[in-house]
Design a protein around this motif. Structure first.
Motif, PDB file in Angstrom:
ATOM      1  N   PHE A  12       0.838  -1.198   0.000  1.00 50.48           N
ATOM      2  CA  PHE A  12       0.000   0.000   0.000  1.00 50.48           C
ATOM      3  C   PHE A  12       0.876   1.251   0.000  1.00 50.48           C
ATOM      4  CE2 PHE A  12      -3.026  -3.138   1.320  1.00 50.48           C
ATOM      5  CZ  PHE A  12      -4.224  -2.679   0.780  1.00 50.48           C
ATOM      6  N   ASN A  13       0.490   2.194  -0.845  1.00 49.32           N
ATOM      7  CA  ASN A  13       1.154   3.491  -0.940  1.00 49.32           C
ATOM      8  C   ASN A  13       0.097   4.571  -0.795  1.00 49.32           C
ATOM      9  OD1 ASN A  13       3.961   2.749  -1.668  1.00 49.32           O
ATOM     10  ND2 ASN A  13       2.928   1.739  -3.366  1.00 49.32           N
ATOM     11  N   PRO A  14       0.516   5.814  -0.559  1.00 49.66           N
ATOM     12  CA  PRO A  14      -0.471   6.895  -0.531  1.00 49.66           C
ATOM     13  C   PRO A  14      -1.250   6.924  -1.844  1.00 49.66           C
ATOM     14  CG  PRO A  14       1.627   7.673   0.304  1.00 49.66           C
ATOM     15  CD  PRO A  14       1.867   6.292  -0.269  1.00 49.66           C
ATOM     16  N   HIS A  15      -2.553   7.072  -1.759  1.00 45.87           N
ATOM     17  CA  HIS A  15      -3.397   7.147  -2.956  1.00 45.87           C
ATOM     18  C   HIS A  15      -3.104   8.452  -3.681  1.00 45.87           C
ATOM     19  CE1 HIS A  15      -6.923   7.280  -5.525  1.00 45.87           C
ATOM     20  NE2 HIS A  15      -7.149   6.002  -5.225  1.00 45.87           N
ATOM     21  N   SER A  16      -3.290   8.459  -4.986  1.00 46.99           N
ATOM     22  CA  SER A  16      -3.016   9.669  -5.765  1.00 46.99           C
ATOM     23  C   SER A  16      -3.849  10.860  -5.309  1.00 46.99           C
ATOM     24  CB  SER A  16      -3.229   9.411  -7.252  1.00 46.99           C
ATOM     25  OG  SER A  16      -4.557   9.014  -7.500  1.00 46.99           O
ATOM     26  N   VAL A  17      -5.024  10.606  -4.697  1.00 46.06           N
ATOM     27  CA  VAL A  17      -5.833  11.728  -4.208  1.00 46.06           C
ATOM     28  C   VAL A  17      -5.128  12.479  -3.084  1.00 46.06           C
ATOM     29  CG1 VAL A  17      -8.055  10.702  -4.864  1.00 46.06           C
ATOM     30  CG2 VAL A  17      -7.195  10.388  -2.532  1.00 46.06           C
ATOM     31  N   SER A  18      -4.192  11.818  -2.400  1.00 51.61           N
ATOM     32  CA  SER A  18      -3.509  12.487  -1.286  1.00 51.61           C
ATOM     33  C   SER A  18      -2.660  13.658  -1.777  1.00 51.61           C
ATOM     34  CB  SER A  18      -2.659  11.501  -0.495  1.00 51.61           C
ATOM     35  OG  SER A  18      -1.589  11.016  -1.277  1.00 51.61           O
ATOM     36  N   LYS A  19      -2.233  13.624  -3.050  1.00 50.44           N
ATOM     37  CA  LYS A  19      -1.452  14.733  -3.609  1.00 50.44           C
ATOM     38  C   LYS A  19      -2.278  16.002  -3.724  1.00 50.44           C
ATOM     39  CE  LYS A  19       1.045  11.456  -6.397  1.00 50.44           C
ATOM     40  NZ  LYS A  19       0.998  10.862  -7.713  1.00 50.44           N
ATOM     41  N   GLU A  20      -3.580  15.832  -3.863  1.00 49.91           N
ATOM     42  CA  GLU A  20      -4.465  16.977  -4.022  1.00 49.91           C
ATOM     43  C   GLU A  20      -4.985  17.498  -2.679  1.00 49.91           C
ATOM     44  OE1 GLU A  20      -7.530  15.621  -6.662  1.00 49.91           O
ATOM     45  OE2 GLU A  20      -6.053  14.608  -7.904  1.00 49.91           O
ATOM     46  N   ALA A  21      -4.659  16.816  -1.607  1.00 44.07           N
ATOM     47  CA  ALA A  21      -5.225  17.140  -0.301  1.00 44.07           C
ATOM     48  C   ALA A  21      -4.865  18.531   0.178  1.00 44.07           C
ATOM     49  CB  ALA A  21      -4.805  16.104   0.734  1.00 44.07           C
ATOM     50  N   MET A  33      -5.562  12.574   2.973  1.00 42.76           N
ATOM     51  CA  MET A  33      -4.136  12.318   3.209  1.00 42.76           C
ATOM     52  C   MET A  33      -3.890  10.882   3.645  1.00 42.76           C
ATOM     53  SD  MET A  33      -2.285  15.029   2.571  1.00 42.76           S
ATOM     54  CE  MET A  33      -0.787  14.728   3.457  1.00 42.76           C
ATOM     55  N   GLU A  34      -4.861  10.286   4.320  1.00 47.30           N
ATOM     56  CA  GLU A  34      -4.693   8.933   4.844  1.00 47.30           C
ATOM     57  C   GLU A  34      -5.100   7.841   3.850  1.00 47.30           C
ATOM     58  OE1 GLU A  34      -6.866   9.043   8.524  1.00 47.30           O
ATOM     59  OE2 GLU A  34      -5.277  10.180   9.524  1.00 47.30           O
ATOM     60  N   ALA A  35      -5.626   8.203   2.689  1.00 43.86           N
ATOM     61  CA  ALA A  35      -6.060   7.213   1.695  1.00 43.86           C
ATOM     62  C   ALA A  35      -4.866   6.398   1.199  1.00 43.86           C
ATOM     63  CB  ALA A  35      -6.749   7.911   0.529  1.00 43.86           C
ATOM     64  N   LYS A  36      -5.062   5.081   1.073  1.00 47.92           N
ATOM     65  CA  LYS A  36      -4.008   4.165   0.621  1.00 47.92           C
ATOM     66  C   LYS A  36      -4.490   3.374  -0.585  1.00 47.92           C
ATOM     67  CE  LYS A  36      -1.324   5.140   4.120  1.00 47.92           C
ATOM     68  NZ  LYS A  36      -0.354   6.173   3.892  1.00 47.92           N
ATOM     69  N   HIS A  37      -3.543   2.929  -1.411  1.00 49.39           N
ATOM     70  CA  HIS A  37      -3.872   2.217  -2.646  1.00 49.39           C
ATOM     71  C   HIS A  37      -2.802   1.167  -2.918  1.00 49.39           C
ATOM     72  CE1 HIS A  37      -4.733   2.518  -7.248  1.00 49.39           C
ATOM     73  NE2 HIS A  37      -5.382   1.524  -6.705  1.00 49.39           N
ATOM     74  N   ALA A  38      -3.246  -0.021  -3.302  1.00 52.90           N
ATOM     75  CA  ALA A  38      -2.334  -1.087  -3.726  1.00 52.90           C
ATOM     76  C   ALA A  38      -2.843  -1.641  -5.049  1.00 52.90           C
ATOM     77  CB  ALA A  38      -2.278  -2.197  -2.685  1.00 52.90           C
ATOM     78  N   VAL A  39      -1.916  -1.926  -5.948  1.00 48.15           N
ATOM     79  CA  VAL A  39      -2.254  -2.526  -7.239  1.00 48.15           C
ATOM     80  C   VAL A  39      -1.331  -3.719  -7.445  1.00 48.15           C
ATOM     81  CG1 VAL A  39      -2.280  -2.193  -9.739  1.00 48.15           C
ATOM     82  CG2 VAL A  39      -2.978  -0.327  -8.246  1.00 48.15           C
ATOM     83  N   MET A  40      -1.904  -4.809  -7.933  1.00 51.42           N
ATOM     84  CA  MET A  40      -1.100  -5.978  -8.252  1.00 51.42           C
ATOM     85  C   MET A  40      -1.617  -6.575  -9.550  1.00 51.42           C
ATOM     86  SD  MET A  40      -0.295  -9.381  -5.994  1.00 51.42           S
ATOM     87  CE  MET A  40       0.808  -8.489  -4.902  1.00 51.42           C
ATOM     88  N   ARG A  41      -0.684  -6.928 -10.411  1.00 47.56           N
ATOM     89  CA  ARG A  41      -1.041  -7.582 -11.677  1.00 47.56           C
ATOM     90  C   ARG A  41      -0.656  -9.046 -11.593  1.00 47.56           C
ATOM     91  NH1 ARG A  41       0.227  -2.561 -15.650  1.00 47.56           N
ATOM     92  NH2 ARG A  41      -1.321  -1.265 -14.622  1.00 47.56           N
ATOM     93  N   PHE A  42      -1.444  -9.873 -12.286  1.00 46.97           N
ATOM     94  CA  PHE A  42      -1.219 -11.314 -12.278  1.00 46.97           C
ATOM     95  C   PHE A  42      -0.845 -11.802 -13.668  1.00 46.97           C
ATOM     96  CE2 PHE A  42      -4.574 -10.483  -9.005  1.00 46.97           C
ATOM     97  CZ  PHE A  42      -3.757 -10.625  -7.900  1.00 46.97           C
ATOM     98  N   ASP A  43      -0.278 -12.990 -13.740  1.00 44.94           N
ATOM     99  CA  ASP A  43       0.212 -13.550 -14.999  1.00 44.94           C
ATOM    100  C   ASP A  43      -0.875 -13.755 -16.043  1.00 44.94           C
ATOM    101  OD1 ASP A  43       2.756 -13.586 -13.938  1.00 44.94           O
ATOM    102  OD2 ASP A  43       2.663 -15.696 -13.349  1.00 44.94           O
ATOM    103  N   ASN A  44      -2.140 -13.857 -15.629  1.00 44.60           N
ATOM    104  CA  ASN A  44      -3.232 -14.112 -16.573  1.00 44.60           C
ATOM    105  C   ASN A  44      -3.775 -12.838 -17.227  1.00 44.60           C
ATOM    106  OD1 ASN A  44      -4.580 -12.996 -14.410  1.00 44.60           O
ATOM    107  ND2 ASN A  44      -5.985 -14.703 -14.098  1.00 44.60           N
ATOM    108  N   GLY A  45      -3.136 -11.699 -16.988  1.00 48.86           N
ATOM    109  CA  GLY A  45      -3.587 -10.442 -17.586  1.00 48.86           C
ATOM    110  C   GLY A  45      -4.555  -9.657 -16.717  1.00 48.86           C
ATOM    111  N   TYR A  46      -5.006 -10.279 -15.638  1.00 48.57           N
ATOM    112  CA  TYR A  46      -5.899  -9.599 -14.700  1.00 48.57           C
ATOM    113  C   TYR A  46      -5.077  -9.025 -13.550  1.00 48.57           C
ATOM    114  CZ  TYR A  46      -9.983 -11.595 -16.994  1.00 48.57           C
ATOM    115  OH  TYR A  46     -10.951 -11.913 -17.910  1.00 48.57           O
ATOM    116  N   GLY A  47      -5.724  -8.226 -12.746  1.00 47.82           N
ATOM    117  CA  GLY A  47      -5.073  -7.650 -11.587  1.00 47.82           C
ATOM    118  C   GLY A  47      -6.105  -7.183 -10.588  1.00 47.82           C
ATOM    119  N   ILE A  48      -5.609  -6.562  -9.534  1.00 46.23           N
ATOM    120  CA  ILE A  48      -6.491  -6.074  -8.472  1.00 46.23           C
ATOM    121  C   ILE A  48      -6.047  -4.680  -8.055  1.00 46.23           C
ATOM    122  CG2 ILE A  48      -5.140  -7.104  -6.593  1.00 46.23           C
ATOM    123  CD1 ILE A  48      -7.905  -7.740  -5.240  1.00 46.23           C
ATOM    124  N   SER A  49      -7.036  -3.846  -7.767  1.00 44.10           N
ATOM    125  CA  SER A  49      -6.814  -2.527  -7.200  1.00 44.10           C
ATOM    126  C   SER A  49      -7.527  -2.524  -5.853  1.00 44.10           C
ATOM    127  CB  SER A  49      -7.414  -1.454  -8.111  1.00 44.10           C
ATOM    128  OG  SER A  49      -7.443  -0.203  -7.458  1.00 44.10           O
TER     129      SER A  49
END
Length: 104
Positions: A12-21, A33-49
């Protein structure tokens, strides 16, 4: 398929909205400012946010909003869901991640 990725593998990293805070009124600045975001991609072309914060479908503490990605873009037509999934805990995120990794 290699080892199934789970919630514990997310970074998890600071969400892009935190830059606008800094431009927001003090009454809502803290939650942005406290919003967090994680993104992961998988081998099958799918991923998760996975996002955490009061402005999402999350309590900002221990529930998360999950979106399924296909080729890096939000995807609304999988057998798992046709929308984002809100207010899920870490175990539920892991379960969704497992289902995504099994998509063909």
């Amino acid at each position: 398929m290699g080892k199934i990725k789970t919630f514990e593998d997310l970074v998890f990293n600071p969400h892009s909205v935190s830059k606008e805070a800094c431009n927001l009124p003090a009454s809502i600045r803290k939650e942005w400012m406290e919003a967090k975001h994680a993104v992961m991609r998988f081998d099958n072309g799918y991923g998760i946010s996975v996002v955490k914060g009061n402005m999402f479908y999350s309590n900002g503490i221990d529930t998360y909003e999950v979106g399924i990605l296909k080729e890096g873009v939000l995807c609304y037509d999988t057998p798992i869901t046709d929308d984002v999934i809100g207010y899920v805990n870490a175990d539920e995120v892991s379960n969704i991640m497992k289902q995504i990794q099994e998509l063909e």
